[in-house]
Design an enzyme around this catalytic site. Structure first.
Site, PDB file in Angstrom:
ATOM      1  N   THR A  71       0.823  -1.207   0.000  1.00  0.00           N
ATOM      2  CA  THR A  71       0.000   0.000   0.000  1.00  0.00           C
ATOM      3  C   THR A  71       0.857   1.257   0.000  1.00  0.00           C
ATOM      4  OG1 THR A  71      -0.130   0.010   2.431  1.00  0.00           O
ATOM      5  CG2 THR A  71      -1.902  -1.103   1.226  1.00  0.00           C
TER       6      THR A  71
ATOM      7  N   GLU B 208      -4.398   4.366   3.525  1.00  0.00           N
ATOM      8  CA  GLU B 208      -3.441   3.670   2.671  1.00  0.00           C
ATOM      9  C   GLU B 208      -4.172   3.107   1.452  1.00  0.00           C
ATOM     10  OE1 GLU B 208      -1.705   0.339   4.809  1.00  0.00           O
ATOM     11  OE2 GLU B 208      -3.351   0.390   6.254  1.00  0.00           O
TER      12      GLU B 208
END
Length: 336
Positions: free
Chosen positions: A219, A268
């Protein structure tokens, strides 16, 4: 678009102008209606179009102990205002001393002497001057006194374009307050209808705990000081625009990730659709990126064990891809 951070920066003879005033938090569809009317009035009359706003937001000055988070950062607000055709944005410093100006003093110094206003475009609910004592009738009286016309723009209420949102809220006007409420509920789709675009955040990608990479879903972690209001905890489908202007499909996680202990709240984004052999080489660290929230997929929940979490993350990716495919016709392309 010219940008002034004080009236002293306005060149002599910059006017005559057509002027409006507001905080323009989010630059939503109601704001766009006012600005578009201003630009049309200015062009028709051979005037420069100027929007007046304030920095910091008045709420931060009058209620410093209460948290206030703008719907979007100033960079994006200015970019959107410029896209509506404005000639200038006057982002004036706001303080308690400034707030003590009487309605007439404020209008005379800012509109008349500072910008040479010949036309003022405002909403019917306008308030200005010390204690918000000035209203529409005050503006019209001052217009007669100082020689500028006042054009009133009706509030943008809900309409057929808003679908179920309009049917459920037939008497509510488009406002920043409503958008904030929707984002607090995680309803980024409805917020997008009022904004006229997807809700966005902008910030630097920073290093995180690397749990996503270890689980097979790396991420891009947004810095804590990123611009833009963070929606409710949950998983979303969206778009990430990197510094090269490339738009990537992403599954976005907002929250503290309750499966792991001691994790602070974060945003994220997992970039989807890249070949596995390219994942390790895909590096966004240190980049300023723009993140758009397209659809809410599910709330944030805790999972018993990593296997269940990994299975859910795989489903999230599939759901995000499907949601983006459905919304593709709506996805804006001008974000940068």
């Amino acid at each position: 678009m010219d940008c002034f951070t004080s009236l002293e920066q306005v060149p002599a003879g910059y006017g005559p102008t057509a002027v409006t005033i507001g905080n323009f938090d989010g630059v939503h569809r109601g704001h766009a209606r006012v600005i578009s009317t201003l630009v049309e009035e200015a062009r028709r009359s051979g005037l420069r179009s100027v929007a007046i706003s304030f920095d910091p937001h008045p709420a931060l000055v009058h209620r410093p102990d209460e948290p206030h988070f703008p719907i979007m950062g100033q960079r994006d607000s200015s970019q959107l205002l410029a896209g509506l055709g404005l000639d200038a944005l006057a982002l004036l410093p706001y303080s308690l001393e400034f707030a003590r100006k009487s309605p007439e003093e404020f209008i005379r110094e800012t509109f008349v002497e500072g910008l040479g206003a010949q036309r003022v475009v405002i909403g019917a609910d306008v308030r200005f001057g010390q204690g918000n004592a000035g209203d529409l009738s005050t503006m019209q009286e001052l217009g007669e006194r100082y020689g500028f016309d006042v054009v009133v723009v009706e509030d943008l209420g809900v309409d057929d374009e808003l679908g179920d949102l309009g049917a459920e809220n037939p008497h509510r006007r488009c406002s920043s307050t409503w958008i904030r409420e929707l984002l607090a509920q995680g309803d980024v789709e409805a917020a997008g209808l009022l904004l006229g675009r997807h809700h966005r955040m902008r910030g630097e990608v920073v290093h995180g705990a690397a749990r996503g990479r270890e689980l097979g879903f790396p991420t891009a972690n947004m810095a804590a000081d990123s611009d833009g209001l963070i929606p409710a905890d949950g998983v979303y489908a969206g778009w990430l625009h990197d510094r090269a202007g490339t738009r990537w499909p992403v599954a976005i996680s907002v929250g503290s990730n309750p499966t792991f202990e001691g994790v602070s709240r974060q945003v994220e984004a997992h970039v989807m659709g890249r070949p596995q052999e390219q994942v390790e080489d895909f590096d966004l660290y240190g980049q300023q990126v723009l993140l758009e929230f397209v659809a809410h997929l599910r709330p944030m929940v805790a999972y018993r064990g990593l296997e269940a979490l990994i299975e859910q993350m795989a489903r999230d990716v599939e759901d995000a891809q499907e949601a983006l495919a459905r919304a593709e016709a709506y996805a804006p392309r001008e974000a940068s």
